[in-house]
Write a protein that holds these residues in place. Sequence first.
Motif, PDB file in Angstrom:
ATOM      1  N   LEU A 222      52.476  13.374  69.302  1.00 16.80           N
ATOM      2  CA  LEU A 222      53.263  12.135  69.285  1.00 16.80           C
ATOM      3  C   LEU A 222      54.321  12.036  70.151  1.00 16.80           C
ATOM      4  N   LEU A 223      55.016  13.117  70.693  1.00 14.88           N
ATOM      5  CA  LEU A 223      55.855  13.145  71.788  1.00 14.88           C
ATOM      6  C   LEU A 223      55.295  12.592  73.006  1.00 14.88           C
ATOM      7  N   LYS A 224      54.062  13.084  73.195  1.00 13.04           N
ATOM      8  CA  LYS A 224      53.572  12.655  74.553  1.00 13.04           C
ATOM      9  C   LYS A 224      53.011  11.437  74.475  1.00 13.04           C
ATOM     10  N   GLN A 225      52.499  10.872  73.235  1.00 10.55           N
ATOM     11  CA  GLN A 225      52.300   9.505  73.062  1.00 10.55           C
ATOM     12  C   GLN A 225      53.560   8.353  73.640  1.00 10.55           C
ATOM     13  N   ALA A 226      54.487   8.946  73.127  1.00  9.71           N
ATOM     14  CA  ALA A 226      55.975   8.305  73.048  1.00  9.71           C
ATOM     15  C   ALA A 226      56.380   8.172  74.406  1.00  9.71           C
ATOM     16  N   SER A 227      56.257   9.586  75.259  1.00  9.64           N
ATOM     17  CA  SER A 227      56.600   9.624  76.739  1.00  9.64           C
ATOM     18  C   SER A 227      55.686   8.826  77.553  1.00  9.64           C
ATOM     19  N   GLY A 228      54.319   8.797  77.177  1.00 11.39           N
ATOM     20  CA  GLY A 228      53.414   8.038  77.987  1.00 11.39           C
ATOM     21  C   GLY A 228      53.575   6.492  77.958  1.00 11.39           C
ATOM     22  N   LYS A 229      54.394   6.154  76.998  1.00  8.77           N
ATOM     23  CA  LYS A 229      54.814   4.576  76.871  1.00  8.77           C
ATOM     24  C   LYS A 229      56.014   4.468  77.633  1.00  8.77           C
ATOM     25  N   SER A 230      56.305   2.983  77.614  1.00  4.53           N
ATOM     26  CA  SER A 230      57.656   2.469  77.927  1.00  4.53           C
ATOM     27  C   SER A 230      58.431   2.445  76.801  1.00  4.53           C
ATOM     28  N   LEU A 231      59.032   3.708  76.496  1.00  2.00           N
ATOM     29  CA  LEU A 231      60.059   3.688  75.038  1.00  2.00           C
ATOM     30  C   LEU A 231      60.979   2.251  75.184  1.00  2.00           C
ATOM     31  N   LEU A 232      60.994   1.428  73.974  1.00  2.00           N
ATOM     32  CA  LEU A 232      61.967   0.566  74.039  1.00  2.00           C
ATOM     33  C   LEU A 232      63.289   1.086  73.249  1.00  2.00           C
ATOM     34  N   LEU A 233      63.937   2.044  73.947  1.00  2.00           N
ATOM     35  CA  LEU A 233      64.988   2.560  73.304  1.00  2.00           C
ATOM     36  C   LEU A 233      66.153   1.768  72.808  1.00  2.00           C
ATOM     37  N   SER A 234      66.266   0.498  73.178  1.00  2.00           N
ATOM     38  CA  SER A 234      67.173  -0.539  72.678  1.00  2.00           C
ATOM     39  C   SER A 234      66.729  -0.909  71.159  1.00  2.00           C
ATOM     40  N   ASP A 235      65.416  -0.436  70.865  1.00  2.00           N
ATOM     41  CA  ASP A 235      65.064  -0.979  69.645  1.00  2.00           C
ATOM     42  C   ASP A 235      65.326   0.485  68.604  1.00  2.00           C
ATOM     43  N   GLY A 236      66.221   0.080  67.676  1.00  2.55           N
ATOM     44  CA  GLY A 236      66.687   1.360  66.769  1.00  2.55           C
ATOM     45  C   GLY A 236      65.761   2.053  66.179  1.00  2.55           C
ATOM     46  N   SER A 237      64.299   1.260  65.561  1.00  2.00           N
ATOM     47  CA  SER A 237      63.340   2.051  64.818  1.00  2.00           C
ATOM     48  C   SER A 237      62.654   2.978  66.123  1.00  2.00           C
ATOM     49  N   GLN A 238      62.537   2.729  67.284  1.00  3.50           N
ATOM     50  CA  GLN A 238      62.030   3.446  68.201  1.00  3.50           C
ATOM     51  C   GLN A 238      63.015   4.661  68.341  1.00  3.50           C
ATOM     52  N   GLN A 239      64.126   4.474  68.486  1.00  2.86           N
ATOM     53  CA  GLN A 239      65.390   5.589  68.666  1.00  2.86           C
ATOM     54  C   GLN A 239      65.072   6.420  67.419  1.00  2.86           C
ATOM     55  N   ASP A 240      64.991   5.906  66.178  1.00  2.00           N
ATOM     56  CA  ASP A 240      64.904   6.818  65.320  1.00  2.00           C
ATOM     57  C   ASP A 240      63.761   7.499  65.123  1.00  2.00           C
ATOM     58  N   LEU A 241      62.669   7.009  65.712  1.00  5.15           N
ATOM     59  CA  LEU A 241      61.365   7.823  65.947  1.00  5.15           C
ATOM     60  C   LEU A 241      61.308   8.901  66.566  1.00  5.15           C
ATOM     61  N   LEU A 242      62.103   8.699  67.786  1.00  3.89           N
ATOM     62  CA  LEU A 242      62.165   9.635  68.802  1.00  3.89           C
ATOM     63  C   LEU A 242      62.998  10.957  68.366  1.00  3.89           C
ATOM     64  N   MET A 243      64.200  10.585  67.652  1.00  7.23           N
ATOM     65  CA  MET A 243      64.956  11.457  67.263  1.00  7.23           C
ATOM     66  C   MET A 243      64.526  12.447  66.063  1.00  7.23           C
ATOM     67  N   GLN A 244      63.610  11.792  65.152  1.00  8.73           N
ATOM     68  CA  GLN A 244      62.977  12.492  64.186  1.00  8.73           C
ATOM     69  C   GLN A 244      61.679  13.331  64.519  1.00  8.73           C
ATOM     70  N   LEU A 245      61.068  13.062  65.811  1.00  7.94           N
ATOM     71  CA  LEU A 245      60.147  13.795  66.174  1.00  7.94           C
ATOM     72  C   LEU A 245      60.569  15.052  67.095  1.00  7.94           C
ATOM     73  N   LEU A 246      61.818  14.685  67.786  1.00  8.02           N
ATOM     74  CA  LEU A 246      62.506  15.917  68.215  1.00  8.02           C
ATOM     75  C   LEU A 246      62.928  16.802  67.290  1.00  8.02           C
ATOM     76  N   LYS A 247      63.416  16.370  66.272  1.00  5.93           N
ATOM     77  CA  LYS A 247      64.030  17.271  64.944  1.00  5.93           C
ATOM     78  C   LYS A 247      62.852  18.046  64.343  1.00  5.93           C
ATOM     79  N   LEU A 248      61.942  17.398  64.234  1.00  7.01           N
ATOM     80  CA  LEU A 248      60.686  18.103  63.639  1.00  7.01           C
ATOM     81  C   LEU A 248      60.024  18.936  64.795  1.00  7.01           C
TER      82      LEU A 248
END
Length: 605
Positions: A222-248
Amino acid sequence: MRSVWCQRLRRRRLLLGGTEEHEWSKMADPVQSLAQLEILCKQLYETTDTSTRLQAEKALVEFTNSPECLSKCQLLLERGSSSYSQLLAATCLTKLVSRTSNPLPLEQRIDIRNYVLTYLATRPKLASFVTQALIQLYARITKLGWFDSQKDDYVFRSVIVDVTRFLQDSVDYCVIGVSILSQLTNEINQADATHPLTKHRKIASSFRDSSLFDIFTLSCNLLKQASGKSLLLSDGSQQDLLMQLLKLTHSCLNFDFIGTSTDESSDDLCTVQIPTSWRSAFLDSSTLQLFFDLYHSIPPNFSPLVLSCLVQIASVRRSLFNNAERAKFLSHLVDGVKRILENPQSLSDPNNYHEFCRLLARLKSNYQLGELVKVENYPEVIRLIANFTVTSLQHWEFAPNSVHYLLSLWQRLAASVPYVKATEPHLLETYTPEVTKAYVTSRLESVHIILRDGLEDPLDDAGLVQQQLDQLSTIGRCEYDKTCALLVQLFDQSAQTYQELLQSGSAPSMELTVQEGRLTWLVYIIGAVIGGRVSFASTDEQDAMDGELVCRVLQLMNLTDSRLAQAGNEKLELSLLSFFEQFRKIYIGDQVQKSSKVRAWMCQM
């Protein structure tokens, strides 16, 4: 689902056969009972009146212990209009499924597990603390029921299947699914006081063998998929997803794989005991590269977790690889460190800086100097690390708690010098004196700054000072002639200035205090480097250098003793005691050669 749960609840109450009446069972009208519970929840979480809150807490404790608790919890989840009432329901259910006496039947726990998953999947707008409480409930049920089976099926082990519905939906639902896996991993990794440790280890071992690698692989994908896309890190939901993936991912790497339950205070001496079945993930260089790429592509506030993952990966047990594989893995790791040092912008964030210092320390705690010098870019990397260390020591006030890791790295490097058999140059004779000089001069320069700005004095923390001195004792003995020359020069300057101030009779107290602070550090450091003699094979020339330093400290003591009747400096006196402890350990005793050059210097005083 609801009707099945209600029927089982009714049967459960009949089996209990309780006759004691509670306030909750007296209320024939469920709506009235529900309204009363919501009022109490509001009083508990919102009121500022202490007596009202205590009464509400007492009433809710009574509710938690009542036979009606289970059915009322479902009512609160189904009909409750307040997030606090939903939180109460989730918390109470967690306590019910956790109790060791009179546990809930298996069918009922399965129903609750399924109900929680459905509830989370159909109510995306829950308050975050309610979602977290429900995820905690799911994790607790799953952990405690890990070995429960129904028709030869371990019914609580389908964790990947359970979260699939969330991961295939929108970003908000994906966050919930990842959070479930993260909380479950943490829950199973953590022992609790209410259940036997043997049961905890049995569950943790089974989870490790059956599910943990799949969860880690899923998280990395999932992290690879996220890094392969243009992460819209201004989007709160995408920020939460990235943070939760790193925590996991960090939770997976931080798992207690062999049940050692190591003390977190000594985490930087630990090896991550990755199972052999995980070899493929670490032999694949793309796994390591993923985290270095993420570090450089996401905002600095997300980077500390990425670096924490890299710290764990750098600590993977050596025996996971053969010699060739380990050399290749180390080469990729050092290349990643080099890239960070060449682009240090994100290290201006204190959390990033701290985690990166931990990563540098792990390079030497898990790999030998003889292996490091064989890395292709070693000369450039050791130069960059030395420059980074010197700059860090010069700006000690930026992140004082991180200095330990840098000194730990250089201490281990210096201690390894006598044992290096590789033909490649280690270059420590060039860079270790620079590190020693940076530490010594930065401590001396800090004295004036601390007094001027009213900062906390490191000398007040005896434990911290001793820890750093123990590390410096080994670093300073490497290229000892340069260390001794530096200390003699700095000591003579400070001692002469101090004596002149005393002789003037009208010196400002601030200047006297500064010189006493500088001499305090110098006496501590001299004692430390003399104590470091045990780490290296000493020569007559080095003993003579020790003698030079010892004589200077003894002369200073004569000067300070003459002033004790008028005024004394407690910190300076404590540094002298520390010096004599090191001197006694090295040069006084039956095992010490009487012909030591130190004694010759002392006789000349």
